[in-house]
Write a protein that holds these residues in place. Structure first.
Motif, PDB file in Angstrom:
ATOM      1  N   ALA A  14      12.708 -29.451  12.857  1.00 41.14           N
ATOM      2  CA  ALA A  14      14.122 -29.804  12.704  1.00 41.14           C
ATOM      3  C   ALA A  14      14.604 -30.618  13.895  1.00 41.14           C
ATOM      4  CB  ALA A  14      14.952 -28.532  12.548  1.00 41.14           C
ATOM      5  N   ALA A  15      14.194 -30.209  15.109  1.00 36.83           N
ATOM      6  CA  ALA A  15      14.568 -30.957  16.309  1.00 36.83           C
ATOM      7  C   ALA A  15      13.976 -32.361  16.291  1.00 36.83           C
ATOM      8  CB  ALA A  15      14.113 -30.204  17.555  1.00 36.83           C
ATOM      9  N   GLY A  16      12.724 -32.477  15.804  1.00 28.89           N
ATOM     10  CA  GLY A  16      12.098 -33.787  15.709  1.00 28.89           C
ATOM     11  C   GLY A  16      12.822 -34.696  14.734  1.00 28.89           C
ATOM     12  N   ALA A  17      13.224 -34.135  13.582  1.00 26.84           N
ATOM     13  CA  ALA A  17      13.963 -34.924  12.599  1.00 26.84           C
ATOM     14  C   ALA A  17      15.298 -35.398  13.169  1.00 26.84           C
ATOM     15  CB  ALA A  17      14.184 -34.099  11.336  1.00 26.84           C
ATOM     16  N   LEU A  18      15.980 -34.501  13.892  1.00 28.91           N
ATOM     17  CA  LEU A  18      17.265 -34.863  14.495  1.00 28.91           C
ATOM     18  C   LEU A  18      17.079 -35.943  15.555  1.00 28.91           C
ATOM     19  CD1 LEU A  18      20.292 -34.292  14.728  1.00 28.91           C
ATOM     20  CD2 LEU A  18      19.750 -32.515  16.403  1.00 28.91           C
ATOM     21  N   LEU A  19      16.039 -35.791  16.386  1.00 30.69           N
ATOM     22  CA  LEU A  19      15.774 -36.783  17.423  1.00 30.69           C
ATOM     23  C   LEU A  19      15.424 -38.135  16.813  1.00 30.69           C
ATOM     24  CD1 LEU A  19      15.304 -37.571  20.379  1.00 30.69           C
ATOM     25  CD2 LEU A  19      12.975 -36.656  20.181  1.00 30.69           C
ATOM     26  N   ALA A  23      17.882 -41.119  17.675  1.00 30.37           N
ATOM     27  CA  ALA A  23      17.353 -42.109  18.625  1.00 30.37           C
ATOM     28  C   ALA A  23      16.129 -42.797  18.028  1.00 30.37           C
ATOM     29  CB  ALA A  23      17.002 -41.421  19.951  1.00 30.37           C
ATOM     30  N   PRO A  24      16.324 -43.587  16.984  1.00 33.40           N
ATOM     31  CA  PRO A  24      15.175 -44.238  16.332  1.00 33.40           C
ATOM     32  C   PRO A  24      14.411 -45.177  17.249  1.00 33.40           C
ATOM     33  CG  PRO A  24      17.255 -45.159  15.558  1.00 33.40           C
ATOM     34  CD  PRO A  24      17.597 -43.944  16.358  1.00 33.40           C
ATOM     35  N   GLU A  25      15.087 -45.700  18.283  1.00 32.01           N
ATOM     36  CA  GLU A  25      14.405 -46.620  19.194  1.00 32.01           C
ATOM     37  C   GLU A  25      13.326 -45.925  20.006  1.00 32.01           C
ATOM     38  OE1 GLU A  25      17.839 -44.727  21.283  1.00 32.01           O
ATOM     39  OE2 GLU A  25      17.525 -45.716  19.344  1.00 32.01           O
ATOM     40  N   ALA A  26      13.352 -44.590  20.043  1.00 32.23           N
ATOM     41  CA  ALA A  26      12.323 -43.848  20.782  1.00 32.23           C
ATOM     42  C   ALA A  26      11.038 -43.668  19.969  1.00 32.23           C
ATOM     43  CB  ALA A  26      12.861 -42.471  21.183  1.00 32.23           C
ATOM     44  N   GLY A  27      11.086 -44.012  18.708  1.00 31.83           N
ATOM     45  CA  GLY A  27       9.944 -43.794  17.828  1.00 31.83           C
ATOM     46  C   GLY A  27       8.633 -44.389  18.303  1.00 31.83           C
ATOM     47  N   PRO A  28       8.593 -45.682  18.670  1.00 25.87           N
ATOM     48  CA  PRO A  28       7.328 -46.276  19.119  1.00 25.87           C
ATOM     49  C   PRO A  28       6.735 -45.583  20.335  1.00 25.87           C
ATOM     50  CG  PRO A  28       8.899 -47.992  18.556  1.00 25.87           C
ATOM     51  CD  PRO A  28       9.658 -46.700  18.533  1.00 25.87           C
ATOM     52  N   GLY A  29       7.577 -45.236  21.301  1.00 20.83           N
ATOM     53  CA  GLY A  29       7.063 -44.542  22.480  1.00 20.83           C
ATOM     54  C   GLY A  29       6.524 -43.167  22.145  1.00 20.83           C
ATOM     55  N   VAL A 213      10.155 -40.312  11.510  1.00 23.03           N
ATOM     56  CA  VAL A 213      11.386 -40.289  10.723  1.00 23.03           C
ATOM     57  C   VAL A 213      12.085 -41.650  10.678  1.00 23.03           C
ATOM     58  CG1 VAL A 213      13.791 -39.449  10.816  1.00 23.03           C
ATOM     59  CG2 VAL A 213      11.891 -37.832  10.750  1.00 23.03           C
ATOM     60  N   PRO A 214      12.182 -42.406  11.792  1.00 17.83           N
ATOM     61  CA  PRO A 214      12.861 -43.706  11.710  1.00 17.83           C
ATOM     62  C   PRO A 214      12.233 -44.659  10.697  1.00 17.83           C
ATOM     63  CG  PRO A 214      12.599 -43.060  14.000  1.00 17.83           C
ATOM     64  CD  PRO A 214      11.798 -42.088  13.186  1.00 17.83           C
TER      65      PRO A 214
END
Length: 326
Positions: A14-19, A23-29, A213-214
């Motif tokens: 759930a925390a991962g989905a919320l993050l 903050a979709p820009e954090a996805g690649p990192g 998720v993003p």
């Protein structure tokens, strides 16, 4: 943490989905962090299985045969039964095939162990399963979709995953086992490392979900179309795995491991294959990611249900060995 690990894993997802949403820009990192945290998780898993037991497990022909049958005979038949009902989009079909035809070689060991499955047998089967899927996947793609798409499979991502997720963690675990056997300091380090299992599993789930998720935003229709197939696959493979375990007359821990290896798929390894596809097939990567999310929820359910599906066998009175005639 061990008593509440299922709740912890659900909270991590759930925390991962919320993050991932916030903050979709954090996805690649975060995506670059998947292999390191997964490798750490597998190092701790390997640490709990003595090297001598793993070597002995390689001689377990019945279990290895059952693992090959459930993954490379039963699973393709199940996928073939689904194939005609999949969406007609070629990229969607390719994504489903890529992920469902390849057995998991990483966190399946963790989830199987949580359900009382035989970790050491799964560990012994891991190299065999990884090599077999590398060799067989092009042939399976050819049978399902023709020669044009069979050539997309490359050995590189599989070999990289084998090195990072299997060889290095296993070598480090065996080195620490040897140190622990000779020095009290080594034993203390080993004991401390094994306490990190639940936090590492939670971190893995959080990072995988948050990083993927993003990517779902622009493909919700494709995601919605494949989710029922992934759920159906998990349901079917629970009973198919049990049938294979009974066919090979495996005891409960080995049987549970067979159920898990048949149901879990190699999404984290085949994802680089899907990401490397041409733009007109880009949806395949989203389809692979969707399977990851569905499977993680399914594995949390499996941890509770598989021990009931394959309970420890209790010998009945009429099954006791007969007394010799005097």
């Amino acid at each position: 943490m061990e008593h509440h690990q299922v709740a912890i894993y659900l909270a991590a997802m759930a925390a991962g989905a919320l993050l991932g949403w916030a903050a979709p820009e954090a996805g690649p990192g975060l995506e670059h962090a998947i292999n390191p945290v997964l490798g750490a998780l597998l190092f701790v898993t390997f640490l709990q299985v003595p090297a001598a037991e793993l070597v002995r497990s390689l001689r377990d022909g019945r279990f290895l045969s059952a693992a090959l049958v459930v993954n490379f005979v039963v699973v393709p038949l199940v996928v073939a039964a689904m194939f005609a009902f999949l969406p007609s989009d070629q990229a969607v079909r390719l994504g489903v095939l890529l992920v469902l035809l390849c057995p998991c070689v990483d966190y399946v060991i963790v989830f199987s162990g949580l359900a009382g499955g035989s970790n050491r047998r799964l560990l012994a089967a891991t190299p065999l399963l990884l090599v077999a899927q590398m060799l067989l996947l092009p042939g399976f793609l050819f049978l399902f979709m023709g020669s044009e798409l069979a050539d997309i499979v490359e050995a590189g991502p599989f070999l990289k995953a084998f090195l990072i997720l299997i060889v290095i963690p296993l070598a480090l675990a065996w080195a620490l086992q040897a140190w622990a056997a000779r020095r009290p300091a080594g034993q203390r380090v080993s004991d401390a490392a094994t306490t990190t299992m639940v936090p590492l599993m939670a971190a893995t789930l959080l990072i995988v979900v948050a990083s993927q998720v993003p990517k779902l935003d622009d493909s919700l229709a494709d995601v919605a179309a494949v989710i029922p197939f992934y759920i159906a696959f998990l349901l079917v493979m629970a009973f198919a795995g049990k049938a294979v375990a009974r066919l090979f007359r495996l005891e409960a821990p080995a049987g549970r491991a067979i159920v898990f290896t048949g149901a879990t798929r190699n999404s984290l390894v085949v994802l680089p294959l899907a990401l490397a596809l041409p733009d007109d097939l880009a949806v395949a990567a989203v389809v692979v990611v969707t399977q990851t999310l569905v499977e993680v929820v399914g594995m949390v359910t499996y941890v509770r249900l598989v021990p009931r599906l394959i309970p420890e066998r209790i010998t009945q009175p009429d099954e006791l060995p007969a007394r010799p005639l005097s």
